[in-house]
Design a protein around this motif. Sequence first.
Motif, mmCIF file in Angstrom:
data_model
loop_
_atom_site.group_PDB
_atom_site.id
_atom_site.type_symbol
_atom_site.label_atom_id
_atom_site.label_comp_id
_atom_site.label_asym_id
_atom_site.label_seq_id
_atom_site.Cartn_x
_atom_site.Cartn_y
_atom_site.Cartn_z
ATOM 1 N N SER A 75 58.868 20.922 69.540
ATOM 2 C CA SER A 75 58.856 21.838 68.866
ATOM 3 C C SER A 75 57.159 23.318 68.914
ATOM 4 N N VAL A 77 54.047 24.992 67.598
ATOM 5 C CA VAL A 77 53.396 26.048 66.286
ATOM 6 C C VAL A 77 52.493 26.996 67.153
ATOM 7 N N ARG A 91 49.290 31.330 60.943
ATOM 8 C CA ARG A 91 50.192 30.464 61.946
ATOM 9 C C ARG A 91 51.838 30.534 62.000
ATOM 10 N N GLU A 93 55.758 28.202 62.563
ATOM 11 C CA GLU A 93 56.339 27.194 63.255
ATOM 12 C C GLU A 93 56.934 27.810 63.536
#
Length: 182
Positions: A75, A77, A91, A93
């Motif tokens: 993942s 971020v 942000r 993701e």
Amino acid sequence: MRARACLLGFVLILAACGGAPVYRDTNVPIASKADLDLDRYTGLWYEIARFPVRFQEGCTAVTAEYAQIGDDRISVVNTCRDGAPDGPERRVEGTARVTGPGRLGVRFSGVPFIRAPYWVLWVDADYRTAVVGVPSGRAGWILNREPEIASDRLKAALEVLDFNGYDLREIVPTPQPPSGKP
């Protein structure tokens, strides 16, 4: 906020694929880290320097956090503060899939079907400092586990970028608060 993250992800894809300045002599072969240990690579990284890309305009206190979600996936971020280390947070993701030795394809939320190349060019032996680039030369980053970097590791990171054809006159430092927190 979701629309902004989608737009940021889309701009990242465009920067990696085309339409942005090129900071690397693409006639120079680019080499990714053949023995990248994805498990050791995961965790929090502070951006120390970058080549200017539109999707990071105004970004300070930039971090990237990776977590393993499978044998060949992590993942992603990416976070920054807009304008100043205590500015509003931005942000985005996504997920990254291993596409080769030291090579990841990153897909951000809201931008389906497109994976941007993300090549880890170098990591020091203790996985404290990393250099990331893209084959097109439209982006590149120096990352560190701490918001401040030792001069010897910064020098080594710059040498890796130079070896891979990047124009070091174009790299800019990323402001980070000394503690790493706004």
